[in-house]
Motif scaffolding. Sequence first.
Motif, PDB file in Angstrom:
ATOM      1  N   ASN A  73     109.752 -60.024  51.756  1.00 54.11           N
ATOM      2  CA  ASN A  73     110.785 -59.359  52.720  1.00 54.11           C
ATOM      3  C   ASN A  73     111.865 -59.971  52.444  1.00 54.11           C
ATOM      4  N   VAL A  74     112.154 -61.231  51.580  1.00 56.66           N
ATOM      5  CA  VAL A  74     113.608 -61.836  51.952  1.00 56.66           C
ATOM      6  C   VAL A  74     114.543 -61.008  51.183  1.00 56.66           C
ATOM      7  N   GLU A  75     114.200 -60.762  50.081  1.00 65.32           N
ATOM      8  CA  GLU A  75     115.171 -59.920  48.965  1.00 65.32           C
ATOM      9  C   GLU A  75     115.541 -58.671  49.861  1.00 65.32           C
ATOM     10  N   PRO A  76     114.417 -57.825  50.527  1.00 65.11           N
ATOM     11  CA  PRO A  76     114.951 -56.605  51.173  1.00 65.11           C
ATOM     12  C   PRO A  76     115.497 -56.958  52.350  1.00 65.11           C
ATOM     13  N   ALA A  77     115.381 -57.904  53.241  1.00 66.24           N
ATOM     14  CA  ALA A  77     116.147 -58.231  54.441  1.00 66.24           C
ATOM     15  C   ALA A  77     117.664 -58.531  53.992  1.00 66.24           C
ATOM     16  N   PHE A  78     118.148 -59.090  53.253  1.00 70.59           N
ATOM     17  CA  PHE A  78     119.687 -59.396  52.594  1.00 70.59           C
ATOM     18  C   PHE A  78     119.941 -57.935  52.023  1.00 70.59           C
ATOM     19  N   GLN A  79     119.174 -57.372  51.296  1.00 73.15           N
ATOM     20  CA  GLN A  79     119.493 -56.104  50.557  1.00 73.15           C
ATOM     21  C   GLN A  79     119.749 -54.897  51.779  1.00 73.15           C
ATOM     22  N   LYS A  80     119.081 -55.101  52.812  1.00 69.01           N
ATOM     23  CA  LYS A  80     119.123 -54.213  54.034  1.00 69.01           C
ATOM     24  C   LYS A  80     120.652 -54.249  54.573  1.00 69.01           C
ATOM     25  N   ILE A  81     120.894 -55.524  55.002  1.00 70.98           N
ATOM     26  CA  ILE A  81     121.722 -55.772  55.763  1.00 70.98           C
ATOM     27  C   ILE A  81     123.240 -55.556  54.977  1.00 70.98           C
ATOM     28  N   LEU A  82     123.077 -55.883  53.879  1.00 72.86           N
ATOM     29  CA  LEU A  82     124.308 -55.700  53.052  1.00 72.86           C
ATOM     30  C   LEU A  82     124.644 -54.165  52.613  1.00 72.86           C
ATOM     31  N   THR A  83     123.369 -53.611  52.736  1.00 77.41           N
ATOM     32  CA  THR A  83     123.655 -52.134  52.357  1.00 77.41           C
ATOM     33  C   THR A  83     124.337 -51.485  53.847  1.00 77.41           C
ATOM     34  N   GLU A  84     123.877 -51.998  54.914  1.00 80.01           N
ATOM     35  CA  GLU A  84     124.076 -51.451  56.135  1.00 80.01           C
ATOM     36  C   GLU A  84     125.764 -51.719  56.204  1.00 80.01           C
TER      37      GLU A  84
END
Lengths: 214, 340
Positions: free
Chosen positions: A159-170
């Motif tokens: 989930n490290v990649e998804p975590a950053f991906q998610k916040i940057l997308t938001e």
Amino acid sequence: MSKDDEYDYLFKVVLIGDSGVGKSNLLSRFTRNEFNLDSKSTIGVEFATRTIQVDGKTIKAQIWDTAGQERYRAITSAYYRGAVGALLVYDIAKVSSYENVNRWLKELRDHADSNIQIMLVGNKSDLKHLRAVSTEEAKNFAAENGLTFIETSALDSSNVEPAFQKILTEIYRVVSNNALKAGESAGAPKVNAGTTITLNNAVDTSKKPSGGCC
Amino acid sequence: MLVSVAELNSKAIRFKKFEALLEQPIVDMDQLKKLSWMGVPEEIRHTVWKLLMGYLPTNSTLREKILAQKRGEYDDYVQQQFSDEGKAGLDQALVHQIHIDILRTNSNIPLYQSTVIQESLERILYIWAIRHPASGYVQGINDLATPFYQVFLQSCVSDDVERTDVSLISKETLNQVEADTYWCLTRLLDGIQDNYTHAQPGIQRQIVRMKELINRIDGQLYAHFQKEGVEFIQFAFRWMNCLLMRELPLKSTIRMWDSYQAEGIEALSEFHLYVCAAFLVKWSAELKKMEFQDIIQFLQAAPTASWGDRDIELLLSEAFMWKALFGSSPQHLKNNNPNQ
Ligand SMILES: Nc1nc2c(ncn2[C@@H]2O[C@H](COP(=O)(O)OP(=O)(O)O)[C@@H](O)[C@H]2O)c(=O)[nH]1
Ligand SMILES: [Mg+2]
């Protein structure tokens, strides 16, 4: 100029949370795919970047990793200014780091821009046998406080990649959405005002994170 | 590696000079400082450092007595805090903070992987913290304890202390090393306490002065940083907080501390400023070609892994030169330090 420098948006993000919860390792996992069981403690503030794609746009994340200890608060809080996102990290095996989340939220309210996107991150999810904070509880807390939530492990990468991906997308969504509305609403948050201006602002703020740190 | 005969000879001569000084009934501290500035031989470094730190008295007849007294005093502190009844009263948050930092201290050196050594360092830091409530334990102080610990322990083993077998060292010896480290660390920190109190004013002040100094000695680099929006606090904070230890191999720090101690306790805020300036200007040519983020990332991990004594000595002599040039000048450089 290297390829790395061609980007559409530059976002400043801060990593905060108690000492020892794994902030520095989350950052090194995300930016260099490295994990180090005995990385040195962070003194003051450290910095790394990575570029990712969101909706076909190139987003460059400029991430400031902070020291968790109370004594450093005066120094590190100066870096909150201009940040459009914050990863607030706790350790799922250490209750006190979760209990302190409220104090960190207050820090952000006091020092960061009011429209900053905040993600609550429960790190060390690999320590299943030592879990002291339930996923359910943290998820509810996050929902009540309008935060996004994710559990990660810097150790096994989950989930490290998804975590950053998610916040940057938001952040990207908020920025581009506000850009559309910019003309209509006078009360639009300053970070998000206008496409070109936003972009320039974002670049400017991150290039000069000066804002009274001295 | 080839070492010339001349070099060996000069080493031997220097060693003899140190020996002669240390054999005096009352050590001539001015002479000892002068000699030490150029580096102290490893075999006698432990004694020289204790003298320079003012932990050992210059009068040789008093030394045994003072040492026994100081070590006894420290043992009492340990008893009070860490006996079975005492432990219940430990500040758990403090214990935890120190513990997680000690686990992350010099993890590239085998010595610091030993649980016995880790526990010893944790006691030193805990006792220092509770006896200095104005600052308490601040991350980075863990680093500052290790040069003393390593130098003092080195004098008790016959191989390289960094990879020695700790199980062969007696409990008594370790206790003495621990006590000596505690007292020398205490003296060192006495000189820079406001680096660690609320908002860390000592560091803030030094960074302002460093910035002004760089403006004078390397205006181009200064202008480049301004243009790129680089703030000195973004990289120099750690340089001040950990006395450059995070930027250098531990053995280089030890060599550097020979000169710092020879300069006197003010060196930690005063001379150190010039060393930091010399350290920055060393990379000036590269830095001037870089943009904001490359500058910060370069300075966060300056390429010093292969540094030896010679690199340190070059750095120190440059710092010495700048201090001589700018240190006594009356203008604004000094005005920022109300302590002067
Ligand atoms: N098991 C486990 N340990 C971790 C994880 N992330 C960090 N750590 C360990 O926790 C300690 C503190 O990590 P660090 O990244 O320095 O924490 P920080 O103080 O928040 O920056 C180190 O020993 C890390 O190796 C993780 O996801 N799982
Ligand atoms: Mg860290």
